[in-house]
Design a protein around this motif. Sequence first.
Motif, PDB file in Angstrom:
ATOM      1  N   GLN A   1       0.650  -1.314  -0.027  1.00 58.17           N
ATOM      2  CA  GLN A   1       0.109   0.131  -0.070  1.00 58.17           C
ATOM      3  C   GLN A   1       0.825   1.150  -0.088  1.00 58.17           C
ATOM      4  OE1 GLN A   1      -2.427  -1.046   3.276  1.00 58.17           O
ATOM      5  NE2 GLN A   1      -4.247  -0.118   2.357  1.00 58.17           N
ATOM      6  N   ARG A   2       2.125   1.154   0.327  1.00 62.51           N
ATOM      7  CA  ARG A   2       2.924   2.392   0.846  1.00 62.51           C
ATOM      8  C   ARG A   2       3.630   2.853  -0.789  1.00 62.51           C
ATOM      9  NH1 ARG A   2       1.863   2.775   6.129  1.00 62.51           N
ATOM     10  NH2 ARG A   2       1.463   0.696   6.593  1.00 62.51           N
ATOM     11  N   GLY A   3       2.566   3.376  -1.366  1.00 62.94           N
ATOM     12  CA  GLY A   3       2.836   3.951  -2.694  1.00 62.94           C
ATOM     13  C   GLY A   3       3.066   2.938  -3.795  1.00 62.94           C
ATOM     14  N   GLY A   4       2.650   1.830  -3.686  1.00 56.95           N
ATOM     15  CA  GLY A   4       2.803   0.766  -4.470  1.00 56.95           C
ATOM     16  C   GLY A   4       1.611   0.444  -5.456  1.00 56.95           C
ATOM     17  N   SER A   5       1.689  -0.231  -6.240  1.00 52.62           N
ATOM     18  CA  SER A   5       0.591  -0.381  -7.306  1.00 52.62           C
ATOM     19  C   SER A   5      -0.316  -1.326  -6.279  1.00 52.62           C
ATOM     20  CB  SER A   5       0.875  -1.572  -8.335  1.00 52.62           C
ATOM     21  OG  SER A   5       1.830  -0.939  -9.051  1.00 52.62           O
ATOM     22  N   VAL A   6      -2.009  -0.786  -6.429  1.00 47.76           N
ATOM     23  CA  VAL A   6      -2.856  -1.614  -5.831  1.00 47.76           C
ATOM     24  C   VAL A   6      -3.786  -1.923  -6.646  1.00 47.76           C
ATOM     25  CG1 VAL A   6      -2.050  -0.668  -3.390  1.00 47.76           C
ATOM     26  CG2 VAL A   6      -4.168   0.472  -4.740  1.00 47.76           C
ATOM     27  N   PHE A   7      -4.431  -3.054  -6.282  1.00 47.32           N
ATOM     28  CA  PHE A   7      -5.798  -3.256  -7.124  1.00 47.32           C
ATOM     29  C   PHE A   7      -6.904  -3.910  -6.179  1.00 47.32           C
ATOM     30  CE2 PHE A   7      -3.353  -7.304  -6.876  1.00 47.32           C
ATOM     31  CZ  PHE A   7      -4.292  -8.189  -6.420  1.00 47.32           C
ATOM     32  N   SER A   8      -8.039  -4.062  -6.759  1.00 47.38           N
ATOM     33  CA  SER A   8      -9.254  -4.648  -6.033  1.00 47.38           C
ATOM     34  C   SER A   8      -9.788  -5.251  -7.127  1.00 47.38           C
ATOM     35  CB  SER A   8      -9.783  -3.556  -5.272  1.00 47.38           C
ATOM     36  OG  SER A   8     -11.017  -4.317  -4.662  1.00 47.38           O
ATOM     37  N   HIS A   9     -10.152  -6.860  -6.715  1.00 50.23           N
ATOM     38  CA  HIS A   9     -11.204  -7.514  -7.897  1.00 50.23           C
ATOM     39  C   HIS A   9     -12.263  -7.671  -7.078  1.00 50.23           C
ATOM     40  CE1 HIS A   9      -7.889 -10.308  -9.898  1.00 50.23           C
ATOM     41  NE2 HIS A   9      -7.320  -9.021  -9.829  1.00 50.23           N
ATOM     42  N   LEU A  10     -13.436  -7.282  -7.903  1.00 53.72           N
ATOM     43  CA  LEU A  10     -14.889  -7.366  -7.232  1.00 53.72           C
ATOM     44  C   LEU A  10     -15.638  -8.280  -8.102  1.00 53.72           C
ATOM     45  CD1 LEU A  10     -16.294  -4.926  -5.315  1.00 53.72           C
ATOM     46  CD2 LEU A  10     -17.540  -4.857  -7.065  1.00 53.72           C
ATOM     47  N   ARG A  11     -16.436  -9.178  -7.722  1.00 47.29           N
ATOM     48  CA  ARG A  11     -17.330 -10.083  -8.463  1.00 47.29           C
ATOM     49  C   ARG A  11     -18.614  -9.948  -8.021  1.00 47.29           C
ATOM     50  NH1 ARG A  11     -15.026 -15.592  -9.307  1.00 47.29           N
ATOM     51  NH2 ARG A  11     -15.984 -15.332 -11.284  1.00 47.29           N
ATOM     52  N   MET A  12     -19.766  -9.806  -8.819  1.00 48.42           N
ATOM     53  CA  MET A  12     -21.218  -9.976  -8.171  1.00 48.42           C
ATOM     54  C   MET A  12     -21.801 -11.006  -9.142  1.00 48.42           C
ATOM     55  SD  MET A  12     -22.347  -6.142  -8.573  1.00 48.42           S
ATOM     56  CE  MET A  12     -21.372  -5.059  -9.557  1.00 48.42           C
ATOM     57  N   GLY A  13     -22.790 -11.723  -8.344  1.00 48.25           N
ATOM     58  CA  GLY A  13     -23.552 -12.749  -9.300  1.00 48.25           C
ATOM     59  C   GLY A  13     -23.770 -14.165  -8.589  1.00 48.25           C
ATOM     60  N   GLU A  14     -24.570 -14.815  -9.109  1.00 48.07           N
ATOM     61  CA  GLU A  14     -24.589 -16.164  -8.545  1.00 48.07           C
ATOM     62  C   GLU A  14     -23.489 -17.228  -9.176  1.00 48.07           C
ATOM     63  OE1 GLU A  14     -27.129 -16.939  -6.370  1.00 48.07           O
ATOM     64  OE2 GLU A  14     -28.134 -15.016  -6.674  1.00 48.07           O
ATOM     65  N   GLY A  15     -23.320 -18.189  -8.089  1.00 50.31           N
ATOM     66  CA  GLY A  15     -22.456 -19.244  -8.529  1.00 50.31           C
ATOM     67  C   GLY A  15     -20.837 -18.947  -8.756  1.00 50.31           C
ATOM     68  N   LEU A  16     -20.821 -18.037  -7.723  1.00 53.11           N
ATOM     69  CA  LEU A  16     -18.977 -17.562  -7.635  1.00 53.11           C
ATOM     70  C   LEU A  16     -18.542 -18.555  -6.415  1.00 53.11           C
ATOM     71  CD1 LEU A  16     -19.338 -13.622  -7.513  1.00 53.11           C
ATOM     72  CD2 LEU A  16     -19.108 -15.230  -9.489  1.00 53.11           C
ATOM     73  N   TYR A  17     -17.239 -18.854  -6.921  1.00 51.42           N
ATOM     74  CA  TYR A  17     -16.514 -19.699  -5.928  1.00 51.42           C
ATOM     75  C   TYR A  17     -15.312 -18.637  -5.280  1.00 51.42           C
ATOM     76  CZ  TYR A  17     -18.487 -23.749  -7.153  1.00 51.42           C
ATOM     77  OH  TYR A  17     -19.613 -25.034  -7.540  1.00 51.42           O
ATOM     78  N   SER A  18     -14.647 -17.986  -6.093  1.00 49.44           N
ATOM     79  CA  SER A  18     -13.390 -17.280  -5.485  1.00 49.44           C
ATOM     80  C   SER A  18     -13.539 -15.773  -5.944  1.00 49.44           C
ATOM     81  CB  SER A  18     -12.454 -17.764  -6.971  1.00 49.44           C
ATOM     82  OG  SER A  18     -11.174 -16.974  -6.836  1.00 49.44           O
ATOM     83  N   PRO A  19     -13.127 -14.955  -5.058  1.00 53.67           N
ATOM     84  CA  PRO A  19     -13.153 -13.664  -5.094  1.00 53.67           C
ATOM     85  C   PRO A  19     -12.080 -13.188  -6.212  1.00 53.67           C
ATOM     86  CG  PRO A  19     -11.512 -14.418  -3.370  1.00 53.67           C
ATOM     87  CD  PRO A  19     -12.138 -15.568  -3.783  1.00 53.67           C
ATOM     88  N   MET A  20     -11.338 -13.865  -6.884  1.00 53.65           N
ATOM     89  CA  MET A  20     -10.221 -13.680  -7.789  1.00 53.65           C
ATOM     90  C   MET A  20     -10.819 -13.685  -9.349  1.00 53.65           C
ATOM     91  SD  MET A  20      -7.961 -12.666  -5.450  1.00 53.65           S
ATOM     92  CE  MET A  20      -6.517 -12.208  -6.495  1.00 53.65           C
ATOM     93  N   ILE A  21     -10.491 -12.686 -10.068  1.00 52.75           N
ATOM     94  CA  ILE A  21     -10.855 -12.729 -11.520  1.00 52.75           C
ATOM     95  C   ILE A  21     -10.035 -13.350 -12.647  1.00 52.75           C
ATOM     96  CG2 ILE A  21     -11.680 -11.036 -13.289  1.00 52.75           C
ATOM     97  CD1 ILE A  21     -12.658  -9.076 -11.472  1.00 52.75           C
ATOM     98  N   ALA A  22     -10.438 -13.883 -13.326  1.00 55.20           N
ATOM     99  CA  ALA A  22      -9.321 -14.413 -14.451  1.00 55.20           C
ATOM    100  C   ALA A  22      -8.954 -13.598 -15.363  1.00 55.20           C
ATOM    101  CB  ALA A  22      -9.997 -15.687 -14.967  1.00 55.20           C
TER     102      ALA A  22
END
Lengths: 634, 193
Positions: free
Chosen positions: B43-64
């Motif tokens: 977080q200290r000045g580095g690259s940050v990202f957030s993956h966000l997913r919505m909908g049914e039938g999801l297992y993983s919070p990460m996006i392909a």
Amino acid sequence: MHREFLMGNEAIALGAIAAGVNLITGYPGTPSTEVLETVAKNRQENQYVEWSVNEKAAMEVAAGAAYCGARVMVTMKQVGLNVASDPLMSLEYIGVKGGMVILVADDPGPISSQTEQDTRRFSAFSKLPCFDPSSAQEAYEMVQEAFAYSEEYGTPVFFRPTTRVCHGYASILVKDVEEYSLHKAEGFVKDSKRWVIFPRLSYQNHRKIEERNERLSEVFSEYERNRIYPEEGENAGTRKGIATGGISFTYAMEARDSLGAVRLFKVTTPHPFPEKRALEFLEGLDEVLCLEELDPVIERELTYLCGKYHLPVKIYGKLSHHVRNAGENTRDSVAEDIRKFLGEPDNDSARHMGIEQEREAPCGTADKGQSAALAGEAELPAPPALPVRPPVLCAGCPHRASFYAVKKAMKGKKTIFCGDIGCYTLGNAMPMDMVDTCLCMGAGLGIAQGVGRIEPDTSCFAFVGDSTFFASAITGVVNAVYNQARMTLVVLDNSTTAMTGHQPHPGTGQTMMGEVVSKINIEAVLRGIGVQVVETVNPLDHEAAVECVKRVESEPGAKAIIFKSPCIAVVKASNALKASEDRCIGCKKCVRELGCPALVIKDGKVRIDDSLCTGCTLCSQICPTGAIGGGKNE
Amino acid sequence: MNKNIVLCGVGGQGTVLASKLIAECAMAKNTPVMSAETIGMAQRGGSVFSHLRMGEGLYSPMIAEKTADLIIGFEPGEAVRMLPFLKEGGQVIVSARPIMPITATLSDLEYSGEEMIAYLRAHVENLIVVDADKACQELGSAKVLNILLLGKAVFSGALGFSEEEIKEVIRQKVPEKFHELNFRALGYAKQHN
Ligand code: SF4
Ligand code: SF4
């Protein structure tokens, strides 16, 4: 029940509260920190929370409570478990009365740790059962089950989420306050045969532990979370299987949806391994691919079972070089591994797979579509050179000033700068370049002493933050004083535990329960230990800081400097400074020597980004032309 | 309706709050949602990202890779870094204001972000570039970048939420003293399309 959008760590905390946890101790460490914080925020009556001085102390406090029948939880990260291993190994032999969940968060990647060590292995080593959740919802439910197992079998248990479970969020179903269990501890019952560890008792208990773990393997084979997909009957003809656990399970499920039918085994309790359930999974398969992060724990267990039962199943994974043996898994790496596994008929010669898919990308970022390229898909052209953004000390961080003062004072001398774990590890970055060694929490003091033994002409410095000082550096100081080492301890006291999110510690005068308590004075502690020369100075007063370093360093024996100035995140910034375009001659001394992110060069002259500058004035003190002013100076 | 969204930027820009607000909107509609983000040293000045997913039938919070419907880039270079996650025909909303990494300043490199925007223009059909400098100046605060970008996403229809829905979530989740400023930022996003 109601729904909340929760981070995995928050879910674990609410699960523990719902299970009636009576006491929770820990030491902050990414990615475990928010568990204890969330319990503190949402705690019910009779729930005690503390940040302990280190993981060892946390483990000991919790053990005492568990002896009394309390439900307790200890939180730390994988590296912290090393610190706590001493009490832990004995505690397993003694056992507990109340449920004791030891939450150790593992960090594949690693994203913010020194090692990729795998707590599932520590679990086998220490003989503790281990629960390995794959999602926030599962973690919420499973931590409650973990307490129950712990109590039923009288043993502490590991609860071991990894970064993507800890820091993933999901909209999950949680209990209302009325549904929480209340847990009342009955209190300590004297029984020296039970609570005092004797060699004879250890021997007896060791035997009991081995028996218990065999029994647990059977019990866990019935545990519904150790699950085989699809359920019985469907796709009985398949000859290929995938064994996985933790976050990799979720990646595999999503890949499986798009890649076709394959039998899948989710291992939720990697230790004791659910042998019967595993045999059920292996039944009729020719080949199994193991997808897991960190060590090949599942792979070894399955390989062992194939040998033990003479099963003709080939087990592939890290050991067979079919998947990469270090780093974090991603959605794409798992999909790719599965695609290859299902697509390649001759897996005997598949060793090249592991080599081909070597990836260097940092976690979560795409590495120029390499996996897609392998699959022969159209690719984006290479982007322009992307800015490199390593983490840096914040603009105005007092640590920058401290490092700079030591550097100036020691210019031309033979030195070693031993670093430690915390924000100030970032002192390794250019232009400071002030961290020569860094091993683990509190280790800097020992390394500094060791180097000084071999090279008496080196000026040895050990840098340590205020929280780390209390966590594990005091013992190092005691050692230095007692053994007459020559070294300089530099305490970077910014009045908080900054790296993990500003937790209170013994020097801040506040507890996690919100009580105001008397601060433990670092200078007095050092004097109490017997350090003769201790000086405290504000690092943002550059000249005074340099003078102080010169003075203190020239003294014999173990001595200390305390650089005291609060973290920029805990005090209000004063006005930003301004660089005068007329007076700046573009020598770039400020940028080259300080590297403050608020200093930007435009058309050969320095500008100050006023959204970042905190007005620390350090740059104005070193500018040769007095081009920088404003802020506090005006 | 399933949606994958990547939010990316530099530590301290407010990507986390933006992703929380989107998640709250989804929850208000009873849509399951998952996300994951960068925390800690990065977080200290580095690259940050957030993956966000919505909908049914999801297992993983990460996006392909190649499956994100939308990338919200708080910084041009960071949007380019995350571009491999965008699916074909996906949308990118990006702030044009670059953030100069100290490593570039030290090695005398110029980084204006223009090259990054040009690359995005060349490879993303569905692109909205936000002149954040101008917007923040007119709004009188540098702190509204996240709401501004969020607003762009709402008004472009990429999120499937209405203006009122996002306002309601801001009312609930953001301290009251920022409401007025945030609503102005939304208004700005609506006007300047
Ligand atoms: S005063 Fe100078 S060194 Fe301090 S934060 Fe501002 S620009 Fe950086
Ligand atoms: S040190 Fe002073 S004169 Fe030199 S570049 Fe920095 S502001 Fe300009």
